[in-house]
Design a protein around this motif. Structure first.
Motif, mmCIF file in Angstrom:
data_model
loop_
_atom_site.group_PDB
_atom_site.id
_atom_site.type_symbol
_atom_site.label_atom_id
_atom_site.label_comp_id
_atom_site.label_asym_id
_atom_site.label_seq_id
_atom_site.Cartn_x
_atom_site.Cartn_y
_atom_site.Cartn_z
ATOM 1 N N THR A 53 0.846 -1.191 0.000
ATOM 2 C CA THR A 53 0.000 0.000 0.000
ATOM 3 C C THR A 53 0.880 1.239 0.000
ATOM 4 O OG1 THR A 53 -1.755 -1.148 1.205
ATOM 5 C CG2 THR A 53 -1.821 1.251 1.242
ATOM 6 N N ILE A 54 0.584 2.165 -0.913
ATOM 7 C CA ILE A 54 1.310 3.427 -1.004
ATOM 8 C C ILE A 54 0.296 4.557 -0.864
ATOM 9 C CG2 ILE A 54 2.724 4.924 -2.481
ATOM 10 C CD1 ILE A 54 3.716 2.353 -3.874
ATOM 11 N N ALA A 55 0.559 5.469 0.093
ATOM 12 C CA ALA A 55 -0.255 6.679 0.232
ATOM 13 C C ALA A 55 0.333 7.725 -0.703
ATOM 14 C CB ALA A 55 -0.242 7.172 1.677
ATOM 15 N N ILE A 56 -0.531 8.292 -1.552
ATOM 16 C CA ILE A 56 -0.040 9.141 -2.640
ATOM 17 C C ILE A 56 -1.071 10.229 -2.932
ATOM 18 C CG2 ILE A 56 -1.027 7.690 -4.478
ATOM 19 C CD1 ILE A 56 1.783 7.924 -5.854
ATOM 20 N N ASP A 57 -0.580 11.388 -3.386
ATOM 21 C CA ASP A 57 -1.486 12.515 -3.623
ATOM 22 C C ASP A 57 -2.577 12.199 -4.648
ATOM 23 O OD1 ASP A 57 -0.315 14.441 -1.843
ATOM 24 O OD2 ASP A 57 1.312 14.706 -3.268
ATOM 25 N N ASP A 58 -2.201 11.582 -5.764
ATOM 26 C CA ASP A 58 -3.153 11.336 -6.858
ATOM 27 C C ASP A 58 -3.078 9.879 -7.319
ATOM 28 O OD1 ASP A 58 -4.734 11.297 -9.126
ATOM 29 O OD2 ASP A 58 -3.880 13.136 -9.982
ATOM 30 N N PRO A 59 -3.827 8.992 -6.644
ATOM 31 C CA PRO A 59 -3.769 7.569 -7.000
ATOM 32 C C PRO A 59 -4.168 7.263 -8.438
ATOM 33 C CG PRO A 59 -4.871 7.851 -4.892
ATOM 34 C CD PRO A 59 -4.698 9.218 -5.490
ATOM 35 N N ILE A 60 -5.105 8.022 -8.982
ATOM 36 C CA ILE A 60 -5.576 7.736 -10.337
ATOM 37 C C ILE A 60 -4.456 7.993 -11.348
ATOM 38 C CG2 ILE A 60 -7.204 8.415 -12.142
ATOM 39 C CD1 ILE A 60 -9.245 8.920 -9.845
ATOM 40 N N ALA A 61 -3.777 9.135 -11.217
ATOM 41 C CA ALA A 61 -2.671 9.440 -12.128
ATOM 42 C C ALA A 61 -1.542 8.430 -11.947
ATOM 43 C CB ALA A 61 -2.164 10.864 -11.893
ATOM 44 N N GLY A 80 -8.969 4.968 -3.693
ATOM 45 C CA GLY A 80 -7.774 4.842 -4.516
ATOM 46 C C GLY A 80 -7.904 3.865 -5.655
ATOM 47 N N MET A 81 -6.772 3.240 -5.991
ATOM 48 C CA MET A 81 -6.697 2.323 -7.122
ATOM 49 C C MET A 81 -5.856 1.112 -6.747
ATOM 50 S SD MET A 81 -8.286 3.925 -9.665
ATOM 51 C CE MET A 81 -7.731 3.134 -11.172
ATOM 52 N N ASP A 82 -6.215 -0.050 -7.289
ATOM 53 C CA ASP A 82 -5.406 -1.264 -7.181
ATOM 54 C C ASP A 82 -4.745 -1.518 -8.525
ATOM 55 O OD1 ASP A 82 -5.938 -1.912 -4.561
ATOM 56 O OD2 ASP A 82 -7.389 -3.487 -5.025
ATOM 57 N N VAL A 83 -3.459 -1.839 -8.486
ATOM 58 C CA VAL A 83 -2.734 -2.225 -9.696
ATOM 59 C C VAL A 83 -2.329 -3.684 -9.507
ATOM 60 C CG1 VAL A 83 -0.810 -1.734 -11.235
ATOM 61 C CG2 VAL A 83 -1.896 0.142 -9.948
ATOM 62 N N PRO A 84 -3.030 -4.592 -10.195
ATOM 63 C CA PRO A 84 -2.716 -6.016 -10.014
ATOM 64 C C PRO A 84 -1.330 -6.351 -10.557
ATOM 65 C CG PRO A 84 -4.793 -5.712 -11.219
ATOM 66 C CD PRO A 84 -4.121 -4.377 -11.140
ATOM 67 N N GLY A 85 -0.653 -7.238 -9.868
ATOM 68 C CA GLY A 85 0.631 -7.745 -10.332
ATOM 69 C C GLY A 85 0.535 -9.249 -10.452
ATOM 70 N N PRO A 86 1.586 -9.892 -10.910
ATOM 71 C CA PRO A 86 1.531 -11.346 -11.094
ATOM 72 C C PRO A 86 1.300 -12.108 -9.785
ATOM 73 C CG PRO A 86 3.740 -10.496 -11.530
ATOM 74 C CD PRO A 86 2.852 -9.322 -11.315
ATOM 75 N N ARG A 87 1.816 -11.587 -8.668
ATOM 76 C CA ARG A 87 1.654 -12.274 -7.389
ATOM 77 C C ARG A 87 1.081 -11.394 -6.303
ATOM 78 N NH1 ARG A 87 7.275 -15.221 -7.803
ATOM 79 N NH2 ARG A 87 6.645 -17.001 -9.055
ATOM 80 N N ALA A 88 1.233 -10.084 -6.434
ATOM 81 C CA ALA A 88 0.765 -9.156 -5.407
ATOM 82 C C ALA A 88 0.192 -7.918 -6.077
ATOM 83 C CB ALA A 88 1.914 -8.778 -4.473
ATOM 84 N N THR A 89 -0.612 -7.188 -5.335
ATOM 85 C CA THR A 89 -1.276 -5.981 -5.816
ATOM 86 C C THR A 89 -0.598 -4.760 -5.222
ATOM 87 O OG1 THR A 89 -3.389 -7.116 -6.040
ATOM 88 C CG2 THR A 89 -3.487 -4.732 -5.800
ATOM 89 N N ILE A 90 -0.460 -3.709 -6.021
ATOM 90 C CA ILE A 90 -0.015 -2.422 -5.505
ATOM 91 C C ILE A 90 -1.271 -1.606 -5.260
ATOM 92 C CG2 ILE A 90 1.295 -0.323 -5.970
ATOM 93 C CD1 ILE A 90 3.036 -2.066 -7.888
ATOM 94 N N ARG A 91 -1.484 -1.234 -3.987
ATOM 95 C CA ARG A 91 -2.641 -0.419 -3.618
ATOM 96 C C ARG A 91 -2.172 1.025 -3.489
ATOM 97 N NH1 ARG A 91 -5.465 -4.042 1.186
ATOM 98 N NH2 ARG A 91 -6.225 -5.671 -0.205
ATOM 99 N N LEU A 92 -2.751 1.888 -4.285
ATOM 100 C CA LEU A 92 -2.450 3.313 -4.243
ATOM 101 C C LEU A 92 -3.652 3.994 -3.602
ATOM 102 C CD1 LEU A 92 -1.152 3.492 -7.903
ATOM 103 C CD2 LEU A 92 0.265 3.504 -5.838
#
Length: 162
Positions: A53-61, A80-92
């Motif tokens: 999980t990353i806290a970020i000013d503009d998750p969509i961008a 925010g947004m989830d960016v799926p990865g092959p094994r784990a998700t990046i949560r913005l």
């Protein structure tokens, strides 16, 4: 037996490729030396990383840049947004969402963007709680039944076990 040396290749993305974290790819040339069964079990019952999980000013961008790097399509999530990865998700997540999700955690004092937490899949939550208790690590149980260790007790990043 004779000593063997683990070999791997790291490829770093340029810092501006994605906001919030330095990403790199790692190719293990000798996985049999690193991913050994006796190294993979842990008393906390963790079996895999589920998310960052990353806290970020503009998750969509940010999500579009992360999606280009991972080759996946970001998906909206609350705050925010989830960016799926092959094994784990990046949560913005937005700073407001981070303030709600991680209320009281000192990680919120960091200047964004900030990697705020890791999530782990576990095979047995009771074993996770027992391991944390046995090692004197404070934790709390989340509404969804997951377990969270605050960043103050986990080297500066919150840890979730579910």
């Amino acid at each position: 037996g004779s000593a063997q040396q683990a070999r791997f290749t790291l490829t770093y993305l340029e810092p501006e490729a994605v906001e919030g974290i330095r990403l790199f790819a790692c190719i293990h040339h000798t996985p049999e030396l690193v991913w050994r069964p006796e190294y993979l079990g842990h008393q906390n019952a963790a079996t895999a990383i589920s998310h960052l999980t990353i806290a970020i000013d503009d998750p969509i961008a940010a999500a579009s840049a992360y999606g280009r790097v991972t080759g996946t399509t970001p998906v909206a999530r609350p705050g925010g947004m989830d960016v799926p990865g092959p094994r784990a998700t990046i949560r913005l997540i937005t700073l407001a969402q981070a303030a709600m999700d991680y209320a009281g955690d000192p990680i919120l004092d960091c200047k964004p963007p900030v990697p705020i937490g890791f999530g782990f899949k576990v095979s047995d939550r009771r074993a996770t709680k027992a391991a944390l208790d046995a090692n004197g690590v404070p934790f709390r149980t989340l509404e969804n039944g997951g377990i969270r260790v605050a960043s103050a007790y986990a080297c500066g990043v919150a840890l979730d076990f579910a």
